[in-house]
Design an enzyme around this catalytic site. Structure first.
Site, short mmCIF file in Angstrom:
data_model
loop_
_atom_site.label_atom_id
_atom_site.label_comp_id
_atom_site.label_asym_id
_atom_site.label_seq_id
_atom_site.Cartn_x
_atom_site.Cartn_y
_atom_site.Cartn_z
N GLY A 53 0.82 -1.22 0.00
CA GLY A 53 0.00 0.00 0.00
C GLY A 53 0.84 1.25 0.00
NE ARG B 57 -11.37 -7.68 11.71
CZ ARG B 57 -11.19 -8.90 12.20
NH1 ARG B 57 -12.23 -9.67 12.40
NH2 ARG B 57 -9.99 -9.35 12.50
CG HIS C 23 -0.63 -17.36 -0.90
ND1 HIS C 23 0.11 -18.20 -1.69
CD2 HIS C 23 -0.58 -17.91 0.34
CE1 HIS C 23 0.59 -19.19 -0.94
NE2 HIS C 23 0.19 -19.05 0.28
CD GLU D 234 4.45 -20.74 3.67
OE1 GLU D 234 4.83 -19.61 3.33
OE2 GLU D 234 3.24 -21.06 3.71
CD GLU E 141 31.26 -22.14 11.63
OE1 GLU E 141 31.42 -22.60 12.78
OE2 GLU E 141 31.93 -22.47 10.65
N1 LIG Z 1 3.41 -11.97 5.02
C1 LIG Z 1 4.14 -12.41 4.00
O1 LIG Z 1 5.34 -12.57 4.13
C2 LIG Z 1 3.50 -12.70 2.66
C3 LIG Z 1 4.33 -12.83 1.53
C4 LIG Z 1 3.76 -13.02 0.29
C5 LIG Z 1 2.38 -13.14 0.18
N2 LIG Z 1 1.58 -13.06 1.29
C6 LIG Z 1 0.13 -13.16 1.13
O2 LIG Z 1 -0.42 -11.85 1.26
C7 LIG Z 1 -1.73 -11.92 1.83
C8 LIG Z 1 -1.77 -11.06 3.09
O3 LIG Z 1 -0.84 -11.59 4.02
P1 LIG Z 1 -0.32 -10.74 5.27
O4 LIG Z 1 0.73 -11.59 5.93
O5 LIG Z 1 0.00 -9.37 4.87
O6 LIG Z 1 -1.65 -10.65 6.12
P2 LIG Z 1 -1.97 -11.14 7.56
O7 LIG Z 1 -1.05 -10.43 8.49
O8 LIG Z 1 -2.04 -12.61 7.58
O9 LIG Z 1 -3.47 -10.55 7.63
C9 LIG Z 1 -3.74 -9.42 8.26
C10 LIG Z 1 -5.03 -8.73 7.85
O10 LIG Z 1 -6.16 -9.62 7.86
C11 LIG Z 1 -7.18 -8.96 8.62
N3 LIG Z 1 -8.09 -9.96 9.20
C12 LIG Z 1 -7.79 -11.09 9.88
N4 LIG Z 1 -8.92 -11.76 10.20
C13 LIG Z 1 -9.95 -11.01 9.70
C14 LIG Z 1 -11.36 -11.18 9.66
N5 LIG Z 1 -11.95 -12.27 10.20
N6 LIG Z 1 -12.12 -10.22 9.08
C15 LIG Z 1 -11.54 -9.13 8.50
N7 LIG Z 1 -10.21 -8.92 8.49
C16 LIG Z 1 -9.42 -9.85 9.07
C17 LIG Z 1 -6.43 -8.19 9.71
O11 LIG Z 1 -7.25 -7.16 10.18
P3 LIG Z 1 -7.41 -6.86 11.77
O12 LIG Z 1 -6.18 -6.14 12.21
O13 LIG Z 1 -8.63 -6.02 11.79
O14 LIG Z 1 -7.55 -8.21 12.44
C18 LIG Z 1 -5.26 -7.66 8.88
O15 LIG Z 1 -5.58 -6.47 8.21
C19 LIG Z 1 -1.98 -13.41 2.10
O16 LIG Z 1 -2.65 -13.95 1.00
C20 LIG Z 1 -0.59 -13.98 2.20
O17 LIG Z 1 -0.52 -15.36 1.91
C21 LIG Z 1 2.12 -12.81 2.52
#
Ligand SMILES: NC(=O)c1ccc[n+]([C@@H]2O[C@H](COP(=O)([O-])OP(=O)(O)OC[C@H]3O[C@@H](n4cnc5c(N)ncnc54)[C@H](OP(=O)(O)O)[C@@H]3O)[C@@H](O)[C@H]2O)c1
Length: 406
Positions: free
Chosen positions: A100, A115, A178, A266, A302
């Protein structure tokens, strides 16, 4: 304990905001003008990604693959391409934050949907998103967006799908980072509408790295893919969005290949496999009378401080060449033994990924209302293992040790 993870995440955000950079992150227009100026002057000389190269076919050890590059999308072209679009970024976790802010600094029209009043809402405000101007409740953001970037956690994508699906109307674009939700549709029930483009940009690293590399004028490697091409321009859009969110190089794949390789990697060498290897080696050393510091130094310190960076810099043979003849001989003899022992484990892991077992486990665990607390309990157990307690002391002796970073 969950609050520990959150406060760590907040400190990272604060640090990321404090980090010196050619880019300002407070206001989109100011950011863009600074960025454009930097790109035109200093950054152009230091960051090769802004050079004259473009899309190219490269020979990867005998297999030819197409790689897309940021330099085909100078800022003016990128902004023109998305001039009629609103990127609605749904979710503000690690990826939401990195992608973003990068897209905003690239001068695009970005809004965030999370939310209202939740942790992500607060964090988005800290990063300069303005409630009801650039920050909205999820449904409102989807209504306003033309490109819906679903960056909720994978479990949340499935849970929220019945509510958000009807809002993804004809002509919009649905974007994921993803392949998880659409590939494992039998378990997630995420089936995109037939009249929208469905594309993927999956950065190969955490959202923090997506942001840091962008601020350094570099860019993360990303996979791009198309699930559904209604407009006839889905791939082009995926590449452009890859650039918009901070990718340097983009490798074409499919949703299936992306999710299989990601879940496999992973669980394997990137995280689970290496944790298991470290522990097994450490335990045998301890059983044979070696002290915790000796066992930790010989297993983790190491590896991470000396040898793995050499592999990262110039490959496995380079690392071997940097080691003693004694080390080389022994390692060369034992590598095939480890390979043979591990092969069946990796075969079983790939099968478990492909048949959806890993997806179902993840959806069940991460879909619980208590998932943050449950995770924290398991991480606390790791933190309390002798190997990692010993590691804290070893790390404290490093010259650049900073207690607050623990
Ligand atoms: N993290 C990585 O390293 C990585 C790398 C590549 C791709 N991805 C992909 O990118 C995508 C996002 O991953 P991320 O790691 O950034 O996200 P995340 O930390 O797993 O998700 C966080 C978001 O989900 C919201 N959320 C969780 N439960 C919810 C619910 N029941 N209703 C509404 N909102 C909810 C949280 O909001 P609240 O704060 O309001 O709970 C927060 O904004 C996924 O598809 C992931 O596989 C991640």
């Amino acid at each position: 304990m969950a609050s520990f993870a959150r406060s760590a995440s907040r400190s990272l955000r604060a640090a990321s905001r404090r980090a010196p950079s050619a880019l300002a992150t407070s206001a989109p227009k100011a950011s863009y003008s600074l960025f454009a100026k930097a790109a035109a002057t200093k950054v152009a000389h230091t960051a090769p990604a802004f050079g004259a190269r473009g899309v190219k076919t490269l020979d990867f050890a005998g297999t030819k693959e197409v790689v897309y590059e940021r330099s085909d999308w100078p800022l003016a072209k990128l902004q023109d391409y998305f001039k009629n679009d609103t990127l609605a970024l749904i979710g503000y976790g690690s990826q939401g934050h990195g992608q973003g802010l990068n897209a905003r600094d690239n001068g695009l029209n970005v809004i965030v949907g999370v939310r209202e009043g939740g942790e992500s809402w607060k964090q988005a405000i800290e990063d300069g998103w303005v409630p009801f101007q650039t920050l909205f409740p999820i449904e409102e953001a989807i209504k306003r967006g033309t490109i819906i970037m679903n960056l909720l956690s994978d479990a949340a994508q499935s849970q929220t799908w019945p509510t958000i699906a009807p809002l993804i109307t004809k002509g919009k674009t649905l974007y994921f980072s993803h392949g998880f939700s659409v590939v494992f549709k039998d378990d997630t029930h995420v089936v995109p509408p037939k009249d929208v483009d469905v594309i993927l940009v999956a950065p190969k690293g955490s959202g923090r790295t997506v942001r840091t590399l962008f601020k350094e004028g570099r860019g993360i490697n990303s996979s791009i893919a198309v699930w559904q091409d209604v407009s006839g321009h889905a791939k082009e859009k995926a590449i452009a969005l890859g650039v918009a969110v901070g990718s340097g190089y983009m490798y074409e794949t499919t949703f299936e290949k992306e999710v299989y390789s990601d879940l496999y990697g992973e669980r394997g060498v990137l995280m689970g496999g290496i944790q298991g290897m470290f522990l097994a080696q450490y335990q045998v050393l301890r059983k044979n009378g070696h002290t915790p510091s000796e066992a930790f130094n010989e297993t983790v310190e190491e590896a991470t401080q000396s040898l793995y960076p050499l592999i990262g810099a110039k490959g496995m043979d380079y690392m071997y060449n940097a080691c003693s003849t004694t080390a080389r001989r022994g390692a060369l003899d034992w590598a095939p033994i480890f390979e043979k022992a591990n092969l069946p484990v990796f075969e079983a892991l790939y099968k478990s990924v492909k048949d959806g077992t890993e997806t179902r486990k993840s959806l069940e665990y991460n879909g619980r209302a208590t998932y943050r607390e449950d995770l924290q309990k398991e991480l606390d157990e790791i933190n309390n293992q002798e190997i990692w307690r010993a590691g804290k002391v070893v790390r404290s002796l490093r010259p650049d040790y900073k207690p607050e970073s623990e």
